[in-house]
Design an enzyme around this catalytic site. Structure first.
Site, mmCIF file in Angstrom:
data_model
loop_
_atom_site.group_PDB
_atom_site.id
_atom_site.type_symbol
_atom_site.label_atom_id
_atom_site.label_comp_id
_atom_site.label_asym_id
_atom_site.label_seq_id
_atom_site.Cartn_x
_atom_site.Cartn_y
_atom_site.Cartn_z
ATOM 1 C CE1 TYR A 1 48.149 46.127 31.779
ATOM 2 C CE2 TYR A 1 45.911 45.469 32.297
ATOM 3 C CZ TYR A 1 46.908 45.674 31.369
ATOM 4 O OH TYR A 1 46.680 45.418 30.044
ATOM 5 C CG ASP B 1 42.458 51.437 36.729
ATOM 6 O OD1 ASP B 1 41.310 50.942 36.673
ATOM 7 O OD2 ASP B 1 43.386 51.099 35.980
ATOM 8 C CE LYS C 1 39.623 43.113 34.585
ATOM 9 N NZ LYS C 1 40.738 44.024 34.722
#
Ligand SMILES: *Cc1c(COP(=O)(O)O)cnc(C)c1O
Length: 431
Positions: free
Chosen positions: A143, A238, A271
């Site tokens: 994702y 990512d 995050k």
């Protein structure tokens, strides 16, 4: 007794689609009523009924120090007093950028943004702008946020490109997105043989956390690097989830230990670098990053980018996790959880496999660790749901879907781990 979570959920559903502001929170996969969080401290949070839970989500990764860490709280309070947002640069943005680059040396420059989605979509635009190419590869189960070009599932073959996974994404927007199976070297080689000259980048979660927890194998990662270099495509990591979560140097430092000289071309972060505030980033070598506006032709901007309160939160978090001994302790704690769960499942005769790195873990109701999304999805979903609700009733909060990873924080104690394993052992016996 009235269930205050249910009352809030019913009320929320009247004004917020599905009652939630991000779909997985709605408990659709596992059924039941989402827990509305009232407050959190350390490794715990309390729901609307006042019920306490050991938290293994930690806001999906950011809360690596646990909730309400005193140093972070102090930094945030101080920053808030100085002003919430200016739309003009601040020194703290430089400090945060320097702190990030210090630990992730593949990046020479970094641009701060507000969400992982924004960072991922901007990194893709930059990769396309810097290479002058349009097509790119991503992998099933990874994702990268919800930008149009990234909401794609595999097409019918390697020569055909992807299909949108969301209504509202026009097919022509994903026409240049090639979706391959994770850890499949042969597919990767075929794709490069067919499209190598037209590929802007390969975007990958090096340790994937959005199909539970799946590592890219070392041979696969080695081949990704070689093929990108050979064909002039950029390797984009990512690390929104794995960054500063699996190691201080992020997942790329784990692979650099296994593959001599290894590094990605670009990195996407989020995050943990915000410590729970809306903050994300993307970075890479100077020559690539200088292609961004205002120095280059690739446009990217943000009203709240580098927000002074968010940067204070992120910076305080990163400084805490850079302290000596932090990673040994966190890794040992996570490892003991994983080993404890394995032992309890084994004792109950439940097929089980688990893996972890740093403060991130995953487990599967499968006898062996899966290597790709299709394998992850062969997990016994009714059994997982029973396990999820058993843990929840026992005061242990894990992700409400079998395709999500888990997170341990520095605030989790040995007693929390022992309690978790004890609750899990009881639930395993009922599976
Ligand atoms: C969470 C996540 C994103 C998206 O970040 P948001 O802040 O939710 O937009 C992108 N990539 C990965 C790997 C993620 O885990």
């Amino acid at each position: 007794m009235t269930d205050c979570n249910q009352t809030l959920f019913d009320r929320a559903a009247q004004v917020i689609p599905g009652g939630v502001n991000s779909p997985v929170r709605a408990f659709r996969a596992v059924g039941g009523t989402p827990r509305f969080v009232q407050r959190a401290q350390g490794a715990y949070f309390w729901d609307a009924n006042g019920q306490k839970y050991i938290d293994y989500i930690g806001s999906w990764g950011p809360m690596i120090l646990g909730h309400g860490h005193p140093a972070v709280l102090e930094a945030v309070q101080k920053a808030a007093l100085d002003g919430f947002s200016f739309g003009a640069p601040t020194e703290r943005e430089i400090e945060l950028a320097e702190e990030i680059l210090k630990h992730v040396p593949s990046m020479e420059m970094v641009r701060l943004v507000s969400s992982g989605t924004e960072a991922g979509m901007s990194a893709l635009r930059l990769a396309r702008g810097a290479t002058g190419r349009t097509k790119f590869i991503k992998f099933e189960g990874c994702y990268h946020g919800h930008a149009d070009a990234l909401l794609v599932k595999a097409g019918s073959g390697l020569a055909t490109f992807g299909n949108p996974t969301s209504a509202g994404v026009p097919p022509e927007v994903v026409r240049d997105t090639l979706v391959l199976e994770y850890n499949n070297i042969q597919q990767l080689e075929e794709a490069f043989a067919l499209h190598g000259k037209e590929l802007a980048c390969v975007m990958i979660e090096p340790i994937a956390g959005n199909m539970n927890f799946v590592r890219a194998s070392v041979p696969f990662m080695t081949r990704c690097r070689e093929l990108c270099t050979q064909h002039g495509a950029l390797l984009v990591f990512d690390e929104v989830m794995s960054g500063f979560r699996v190691a201080l140097g992020s997942a790329q430092s784990v692979y650099a230990q296994l593959i001599p000289g290894f590094k990605p071309d670009m990195t996407v972060l989020g995050k943990v670098i915000g410590g729970g505030m809306p903050l994300a980033a993307f970075g890479g070598p100077r020559e690539i990053m200088r292609q961004l506006a205002p120095t280059g032709p690739v446009y990217q901007a943000g009203t709240l980018s580098g927000n002074p309160v968010a940067t204070a939160c992120g910076l305080a978090t990163l400084r805490e996790i850079a302290k000596p001994g932090f990673w040994d302790a966190l890794s040992a704690r996570t490892r003991s959880l994983v080993d404890g769960l394995k032992g309890a499942a084994g004792y109950a005769g439940v097929p089980f496999s688990a893996d972890c790195q740093g403060g991130m873990f995953g487990f599967f109701l499968l006898p062996e660790l899966p290597q790709n999304y299709a394998k992850v999805m062969t997990s016994d979903s009714p059994k997982f749901n029973k396990l999820f609700h058993g843990l929840l009733d026992g005061g242990v909060y894990i992700a409400p879907a079998l395709y999500e990873a888990g997170f341990v924080s520095a605030a989790h104690t040995d007693a929390d781990i022992a309690e978790t394993v004890r609750v899990a052992a009881d639930v395993f016996k009922l599976l």
